[in-house]
Design an enzyme around this catalytic site. Structure first.
Site, PDB file in Angstrom:
ATOM      1  N   GLU A   1       5.001  -3.926  -7.167  1.00  0.00           N
ATOM      2  CA  GLU A   1       3.191  -4.044  -7.209  1.00  0.00           C
ATOM      3  C   GLU A   1       3.097  -3.077  -6.047  1.00  0.00           C
ATOM      4  OE1 GLU A   1       1.205  -6.329  -8.546  1.00  0.00           O
ATOM      5  OE2 GLU A   1       2.035  -8.168  -8.567  1.00  0.00           O
TER       6      GLU A   1
ATOM      7  N   CYS B   1      -4.844  -3.681  -1.520  1.00  0.00           N
ATOM      8  CA  CYS B   1      -4.477  -2.956  -2.741  1.00  0.00           C
ATOM      9  C   CYS B   1      -5.702  -2.788  -3.964  1.00  0.00           C
ATOM     10  CB  CYS B   1      -3.179  -3.468  -3.514  1.00  0.00           C
ATOM     11  SG  CYS B   1      -3.436  -5.316  -3.779  1.00  0.00           S
TER      12      CYS B   1
HETATM   13  P1  NAD Z   1       4.961   1.026   2.263  1.00  0.00           P
HETATM   14  O1  NAD Z   1       5.354   1.348   0.914  1.00  0.00           O
HETATM   15  O2  NAD Z   1       5.046   1.969   3.097  1.00  0.00           O
HETATM   16  O3  NAD Z   1       6.111  -0.227   2.690  1.00  0.00           O
HETATM   17  C1  NAD Z   1       6.325  -1.307   2.133  1.00  0.00           C
HETATM   18  C2  NAD Z   1       7.683  -1.841   2.427  1.00  0.00           C
HETATM   19  O4  NAD Z   1       8.607  -0.875   1.732  1.00  0.00           O
HETATM   20  C3  NAD Z   1       7.828  -1.848   3.881  1.00  0.00           C
HETATM   21  O5  NAD Z   1       8.632  -3.304   4.054  1.00  0.00           O
HETATM   22  C4  NAD Z   1       8.551  -0.793   4.081  1.00  0.00           C
HETATM   23  O6  NAD Z   1       9.561  -0.978   5.352  1.00  0.00           O
HETATM   24  C5  NAD Z   1       9.677  -0.749   2.878  1.00  0.00           C
HETATM   25  N1  NAD Z   1      10.216   0.522   2.599  1.00  0.00           N
HETATM   26  C6  NAD Z   1       9.826   1.866   3.175  1.00  0.00           C
HETATM   27  N2  NAD Z   1      10.952   2.607   2.459  1.00  0.00           N
HETATM   28  C7  NAD Z   1      11.753   2.084   1.986  1.00  0.00           C
HETATM   29  C8  NAD Z   1      12.773   2.402   1.025  1.00  0.00           C
HETATM   30  N3  NAD Z   1      13.057   3.647   0.995  1.00  0.00           N
HETATM   31  N4  NAD Z   1      13.524   1.243   0.409  1.00  0.00           N
HETATM   32  C9  NAD Z   1      13.144   0.152   0.513  1.00  0.00           C
HETATM   33  N5  NAD Z   1      12.081  -0.271   1.113  1.00  0.00           N
HETATM   34  C10 NAD Z   1      11.248   0.612   1.871  1.00  0.00           C
HETATM   35  O7  NAD Z   1       3.712   0.407   1.954  1.00  0.00           O
HETATM   36  P2  NAD Z   1       2.787  -0.267   3.213  1.00  0.00           P
HETATM   37  O8  NAD Z   1       1.915   0.849   4.128  1.00  0.00           O
HETATM   38  O9  NAD Z   1       3.455  -1.230   4.121  1.00  0.00           O
HETATM   39  O10 NAD Z   1       1.500  -1.333   2.568  1.00  0.00           O
HETATM   40  C11 NAD Z   1       0.577  -0.640   1.912  1.00  0.00           C
HETATM   41  C12 NAD Z   1       0.587  -0.161   0.455  1.00  0.00           C
HETATM   42  O11 NAD Z   1       1.000  -1.509  -0.184  1.00  0.00           O
HETATM   43  C13 NAD Z   1      -0.595   0.364  -0.394  1.00  0.00           C
HETATM   44  O12 NAD Z   1      -0.317   1.364  -1.116  1.00  0.00           O
HETATM   45  C14 NAD Z   1      -1.165  -1.024  -1.128  1.00  0.00           C
HETATM   46  O13 NAD Z   1      -1.822  -0.676  -2.074  1.00  0.00           O
HETATM   47  C15 NAD Z   1       0.098  -1.357  -1.450  1.00  0.00           C
HETATM   48  N6  NAD Z   1       0.047  -2.934  -1.751  1.00  0.00           N
HETATM   49  C16 NAD Z   1       0.039  -3.411  -3.199  1.00  0.00           C
HETATM   50  C17 NAD Z   1      -0.187  -4.592  -3.523  1.00  0.00           C
HETATM   51  C18 NAD Z   1      -0.124  -4.973  -4.840  1.00  0.00           C
HETATM   52  O14 NAD Z   1      -0.278  -6.192  -5.214  1.00  0.00           O
HETATM   53  N7  NAD Z   1      -0.264  -3.973  -6.086  1.00  0.00           N
HETATM   54  C19 NAD Z   1      -0.668  -5.926  -2.520  1.00  0.00           C
HETATM   55  C20 NAD Z   1      -0.333  -5.137  -1.338  1.00  0.00           C
HETATM   56  C21 NAD Z   1      -0.406  -3.853  -0.806  1.00  0.00           C
END
Ligand code: NAD
Length: 512
Positions: A243, A277
């Site tokens: 997502e 999001c």
């Molecule tokens: P992010 O992608 O920076 O991090 C998300 C998670 O992934 C964190 O736990 C992070 O530690 C982990 N991560 C980072 N690098 C990784 C890797 N290489 N391998 C595996 N895991 C890794 O996102 P964020 O800044 O925490 O959240 C904001 C984003 O999330 C926004 O883009 C928002 O739109 C999205 N979001 C989407 C939804 C949805 O339902 N579509 C819901 C909430 C947030």
């Protein structure tokens, strides 16, 4: 803190916790992180078969007990969420904690029926004597990698159905909100045991979790990270639902109710400081109403300014400020808000006259701002809304509900709303789903079980006859196939029954 830069603290005997420090990425510290992640995965894997062996009703009963323990600590949880994210306490309750109560109630009530085997419809004439079912088998260990904006609601929307379906779960909460995730898993583990695990850490811990080969990865986060995770999963052959980010548009039709629409869109832009999001990042207004609607929207944005919290993380603030500076550089105008004073919070902001290659139009901002455009008529409004690679949600606002709904169906998004926006994340019966750069993931609703379980087909043949399609072939096989086709085409059984009689004779002749 160890010399390698990691703090390793057991949350409970049942929940492994790895907190990565910021002391640099030596090889030793990567090894330590990987070892801890693998230990959590192994503990979950060892616990999963006996959990899956319980009936769905028995798992539901245990989950109800776990819900009670979690909800007894609701005040603590809301306080942790508010502290970690900076969102007001009311939003921590409404956006995160209340949702948990609803999730447990929904899944434990309805989930067992959806997990029951489905009886297959096997044609009795062509394939007599066979019965079959399609079972939903747990995938095994589900890795849940979560962002920080809803540190409880988002992971729990996956964890609760994943557990109910018989999976074990390893949660990797965001490094910005580690306590919320660890608290939840510790509470669940009090009742459920090691079938739930928490691995804290930053992206390296997330990557280590994926590399440790869970049986399914549910990722919620940014599009960039999600794509990396999906690529790794593809290489390892692990199913992954991701997502990702959004760039939702709200279309305001000429007959929209001005005050209600302004209030709703202002909420959709600035709620949780725009760190949703599905927050509204583009407002597309019909030219016939723009003169009356835009002042009302500006007034609504200004009215809520005092209630909008600051952005949760420093990198997020840097992104939002970069989008605002980019708008200034491109000659755009702020209808309200704009760049903040010093370190002050980013005010609710509307940007006009931004070219389409502006960052705030092109990329996800994830802040309390939206780009405004005015267009004449539905076709131009829909074309503008669809001018994005993202496809999470979109809304259409107008008094003629049938017309608004027809316009909403033209949006290339997973979810559309008429005269509201994005509130359905709190409704467990509705899938939360996007398309395009918003990902291939799905949370909530019975449809989520397609990700969290795999189908297993079990067919039992009670027939004692030798099948017509087994050797030796003879002219009767061709006759039979032709007559089955004729039966589907024209109906009627006469010729078919005659051939089946011949087949019986052939079977008798084959028996010793
Ligand atoms: P992010 O992608 O920076 O991090 C998300 C998670 O992934 C964190 O736990 C992070 O530690 C982990 N991560 C980072 N690098 C990784 C890797 N290489 N391998 C595996 N895991 C890794 O996102 P964020 O800044 O925490 O959240 C904001 C984003 O999330 C926004 O883009 C928002 O739109 C999205 N979001 C989407 C939804 C949805 O339902 N579509 C819901 C909430 C947030």
């Amino acid at each position: 803190m160890t010399a390698s830069g990691f703090t390793i603290t057991p949350v409970s005997p049942l929940a492994v916790r790895v907190t990565q420090g910021y002391g640099g990425g030596t090889e030793a510290h990567m090894d330590e992180s990987t070892a801890r992640v693998e230990a959590a995965l192994a503990a979950a894997r060892a616990a999963q078969p006996s959990w899956a062996a319980l009936s769905p009703a028995a798992r539901a009963s245990k989950l109800r007990a776990a819900a009670k323990v979690c909800l007894e600590g609701a005040d603590t949880l809301a306080a942790i969420v508010s502290e970690e994210t900076g969102k007001p306490l009311g939003e921590a309750y409404s956006g995160d904690v209340l949702g948990v109560a609803d999730l447990f109630a929904y899944w434990t009530k309805h989930g067992p029926a959806w997990l029951a085997p489905r009886k297959a419809r096997i044609p009795t004439l062509d394939m007599p004597g066979k019965r079959g079912v399609v079972e939903r088998e747990a995938r095994g260990v589900v890795a849940v990698i979560s962002p920080w904006n809803y540190p409880v609601a988002l992971p729990m929307r996956v964890i609760v159905p994943a557990l109910l379906a018989g999976n074990a779960v390893v949660l990797k909460p965001s490094e910005f909100t580690p306590r919320s995730g660890a608290w939840l898993i510790a509470k669940l583990a009090e009742v459920l045991g090691p079938v739930v695990q928490c691995v804290e850490g930053d992206g390296a811990a997330g990557a280590a979790l994926v590399a440790a080969r869970p049986d399914h990865v549910h990722f919620t986060g940014s599009t960039g990270t999600g794509r990396k995770v999906a690529v790794t999963c593809a290489e390892l052959g692990i199913p992954c639902d991701a997502e990702l980010g959004g760039k939702d548009a709200a279309i305001v039709r000429a007959d929209a109710a001005i005050e209600r629409t302004a209030a709703g869109i202002a909420w959709g832009v600035v709620h949780n400081a725009g760190q949703d999001c599905a927050s509204i990042e583009r407002v597309l207004v019909d030219a016939a109403i723009a003169d009356r609607f835009l002042p009302a929207l500006v007034a609504a944005m200004d009215r809520v300014a005092a209630e909008v919290p600051g952005l949760t993380t420093a990198p997020q603030r840097a992104t939002v400020l970069a989008h605002l500076r980019d708008a200034v550089d491109r000659g755009a105008r702020f209808l309200c808000g704009g760049l903040p004073d010093g370190d002050g919070p980013v005010p609710p902001t509307l940007i006009a006259d931004l070219p389409r290659d502006g960052a705030a139009w092109r990329d996800e901002s994830f802040g309390p701002l939206a780009v405004v455009e005015v267009h004449a008529g539905d076709d131009a409004l829909v074309a503008a809304a669809n001018d994005t690679v993202y496809g999470l949600g979109g809304s259409v606002w107008g008094a003629d509900l049938a017309a608004a709904e027809a316009v909403a169906r033209r949006l290339r998004t997973g979810m559309v709303w008429v005269n509201n926006h994005a509130f359905t994340g709190a409704i467990p019966d509705l899938p939360w789903v996007g398309r395009g750069a918003s990902g291939l993931g799905l949370m909530s609703s019975p449809e989520a079980l397609d990700h969290l379980t795999r189908p297993r087909v079990v067919v039992v043949d009670r027939s004692t006859a030798i099948e017509p399609w087994w050797y030796p072939y003879g002219p009767t096989l061709v006759d039979l196939m032709k007559q089955l086709i004729v039966r589907q085409r024209d109906g009627g059984l006469g010729a078919l029954l005659a051939t089946l009689g011949k087949l019986n004779a052939r079977n008798k002749a084959l028996r010793p």
